[in-house]
Design a protein around this motif. Structure first.
Motif, mmCIF file in Angstrom:
data_model
loop_
_atom_site.group_PDB
_atom_site.id
_atom_site.type_symbol
_atom_site.label_atom_id
_atom_site.label_comp_id
_atom_site.label_asym_id
_atom_site.label_seq_id
_atom_site.Cartn_x
_atom_site.Cartn_y
_atom_site.Cartn_z
ATOM 1 N N LEU A 151 58.399 46.441 23.199
ATOM 2 C CA LEU A 151 59.739 45.918 22.957
ATOM 3 C C LEU A 151 60.373 45.330 24.209
ATOM 4 O O LEU A 151 61.343 44.566 24.119
ATOM 5 C CB LEU A 151 60.641 47.024 22.392
ATOM 6 N N MET A 152 59.837 45.667 25.376
ATOM 7 C CA MET A 152 60.433 45.195 26.627
ATOM 8 C C MET A 152 60.101 43.736 26.927
ATOM 9 O O MET A 152 60.789 43.088 27.714
ATOM 10 C CB MET A 152 59.976 46.075 27.791
ATOM 11 N N GLY A 153 59.013 43.217 26.341
ATOM 12 C CA GLY A 153 58.674 41.823 26.596
ATOM 13 C C GLY A 153 57.230 41.620 26.980
ATOM 14 O O GLY A 153 56.371 42.469 26.716
ATOM 15 N N LYS A 154 56.961 40.496 27.625
ATOM 16 C CA LYS A 154 55.598 40.077 27.917
ATOM 17 C C LYS A 154 54.955 40.905 29.030
ATOM 18 O O LYS A 154 55.622 41.338 29.965
ATOM 19 C CB LYS A 154 55.583 38.609 28.337
ATOM 20 N N VAL A 155 53.644 41.056 28.907
ATOM 21 C CA VAL A 155 52.836 41.658 29.969
ATOM 22 C C VAL A 155 51.874 40.590 30.480
ATOM 23 O O VAL A 155 51.189 39.925 29.694
ATOM 24 C CB VAL A 155 52.045 42.885 29.459
ATOM 25 N N LEU A 156 51.835 40.415 31.793
ATOM 26 C CA LEU A 156 50.939 39.459 32.425
ATOM 27 C C LEU A 156 49.634 40.143 32.800
ATOM 28 O O LEU A 156 49.640 41.247 33.341
ATOM 29 C CB LEU A 156 51.588 38.883 33.689
ATOM 30 N N VAL A 157 48.514 39.487 32.532
ATOM 31 C CA VAL A 157 47.205 39.962 32.967
ATOM 32 C C VAL A 157 46.600 38.888 33.854
ATOM 33 O O VAL A 157 46.391 37.754 33.407
ATOM 34 C CB VAL A 157 46.266 40.258 31.777
ATOM 35 N N THR A 158 46.333 39.211 35.119
ATOM 36 C CA THR A 158 45.714 38.245 36.023
ATOM 37 C C THR A 158 44.195 38.398 35.975
ATOM 38 O O THR A 158 43.675 39.393 35.476
ATOM 39 C CB THR A 158 46.201 38.460 37.471
ATOM 40 N N GLY A 159 43.493 37.390 36.490
ATOM 41 C CA GLY A 159 42.028 37.444 36.447
ATOM 42 C C GLY A 159 41.533 37.664 35.037
ATOM 43 O O GLY A 159 40.606 38.441 34.784
ATOM 44 N N ALA A 160 42.127 36.934 34.091
ATOM 45 C CA ALA A 160 41.997 37.281 32.671
ATOM 46 C C ALA A 160 40.590 37.149 32.116
ATOM 47 O O ALA A 160 40.241 37.829 31.149
ATOM 48 C CB ALA A 160 42.964 36.441 31.839
ATOM 49 N N THR A 161 39.761 36.270 32.684
ATOM 50 C CA THR A 161 38.414 36.114 32.138
ATOM 51 C C THR A 161 37.427 37.117 32.724
ATOM 52 O O THR A 161 36.293 37.210 32.258
ATOM 53 C CB THR A 161 37.866 34.695 32.389
ATOM 54 N N GLY A 162 37.832 37.861 33.742
ATOM 55 C CA GLY A 162 36.955 38.874 34.325
ATOM 56 C C GLY A 162 36.860 40.109 33.458
ATOM 57 O O GLY A 162 37.492 40.206 32.391
ATOM 58 N N GLY A 163 36.077 41.080 33.899
ATOM 59 C CA GLY A 163 35.853 42.280 33.102
ATOM 60 C C GLY A 163 37.118 43.085 32.864
ATOM 61 O O GLY A 163 37.433 43.453 31.724
#
Length: 335
Positions: A151-163
């Motif tokens: 409910l707080m909003g978006k979560v960013l994931v970096t290095g997204a194509t890695g394991g």
């Protein structure tokens, strides 16, 4: 147990430097331990790639069998925790670093390094998750423990194509989070990242763009960051009030220059993730979740390739060059 068995062995001498080859080992070649495991699957991690380099900074003594992950069946045991026939997994601790690891048909290990294979996971699936997926699970758990909710909003994931990144996207999406994936391979891999569960895909340059001033617009409820580096300081400026950042890697660099403002003005948390010596109670809890309600089904269905020991040199080189996408499992057993 076979009299001789295959293993991928890294050696070092003054003339040739570091070399790696498939060799035939015997039972007496294995190091000390109270449980011997017939290894069926291992996996490929960035750390395994570093183990193949002379100055990789991973291997503490030679010769060494790399492979920080493994899954298989107990062959022999003098431990009260495990009996022959038990299916087990090992990630982290000493294997592949200072103790022969998973790129071998048999491994002799200390029982305190082993986790029973969770219900809901095959050995191959467990290795497709591996250290990368376990690290992703620890990162998601850290955000949840810090109070981050969908409910707080978006979560960013970096290095997204890695394991770590790909597994984190699948887990977060399954838990109902709106995930933004950051990648240096946006054009090539946007479709894959959306299929993993990302609702938005942005370029690494967009995620890492410098922010003028001490603080920026509040964009992220949380961040799963296996890359770190100088850009981490810019990401911290964009975390919303009460948010959290879970940092687990350093492929972007091991230093960043920040201020205290994100912490004292927005009350955010910066959480370090260690998957190597994670206590067993938490380790088993996270693994059981990964085999249950957190099982990253999309990542297991879309982003996993299988290789043999013979294909390791090329694959290890590829991961060091940033060419890896998703997860790679190694079929170790020849049976």
């Amino acid at each position: 147990m076979k009299e001789q068995f295959q293993a991928y062995v890294v050696r070092k001498d003054d003339q040739k430097g570091v070399t790696a080859n498939i060799e035939q080992l015997k039972k007496e070649d294995l190091p000390n331990g109270d449980v011997t495991v017939q290894v069926h699957y291992s996996s490929v991690n960035y750390k395994d790639g570093l183990a193949s380099l002379e100055k990789g900074g991973v291997i503490r003594n030679y010769p060494m069998v790399p492979g920080i992950d493994m899954a298989g069946t107990v062959d022999e045991s003098v431990s009260g925790r495990f009996a022959p026939g038990d299916r087990v997994i090992s990630t982290g601790f000493e294997p592949g670093v200072s103790h022969y690891g998973g790129y071998s048909e048999y491994a002799r290990l200390r029982s305190e390094w082993l986790v029973p294979l969770p219900q809901g996971l095959s050995e191959k699936e467990a290795m497709a998750i591996g250290t990368a997926g376990f690290t992703a699970g620890l990162s998601v758990d850290a955000l949840l423990q810090a109070g981050v909710t969908p409910l707080m909003g978006k979560v960013l994931v970096t290095g997204a194509t890695g394991g770590v990144g790909s597994m984190a996207i699948a887990i977060l999406a399954k838990l109902g989070f709106e995930v933004t994936a950051s990648t240096g391979k946006k054009q090539q891999e946007e479709e894959l990242l959306r299929n993993l569960g990302a609702s938005e895909v942005i370029s690494r340059e967009e995620a890492d763009a410098p922010i003028k001033g001490a603080m920026g617009k509040q964009q992220w409820a949380g961040i799963v960051d296996p890359t770190a580096g100088p850009a981490l300081a810019e990401r911290l400026k964009q975390v919303q009030y009460g948010g959290a950042v879970a940092v687990s890697g350093l492929t972007g660099g091991n230093q960043f220059d920040s201020t205290v403002f994100p912490f004292i003005l927005r009350g955010i948390q910066l959480i370090g993730i260690d998957s190597v010596y994670c206590p067993m109670e938490r380790r088993e809890r996270i693994w059981n979740k990964l085999g249950g309600e957190w099982k990253p089904d999309r990542a297991l269905a879309l982003g996993v390739q299988e290789i043999t020991l013979e294909q390791l040199p090329h694959t290890l080189g590829n991961i060091l060059q940033g060419g890896a996408v998703g997860r790679t499992v190694v079929r170790v057993s020849s049976e």
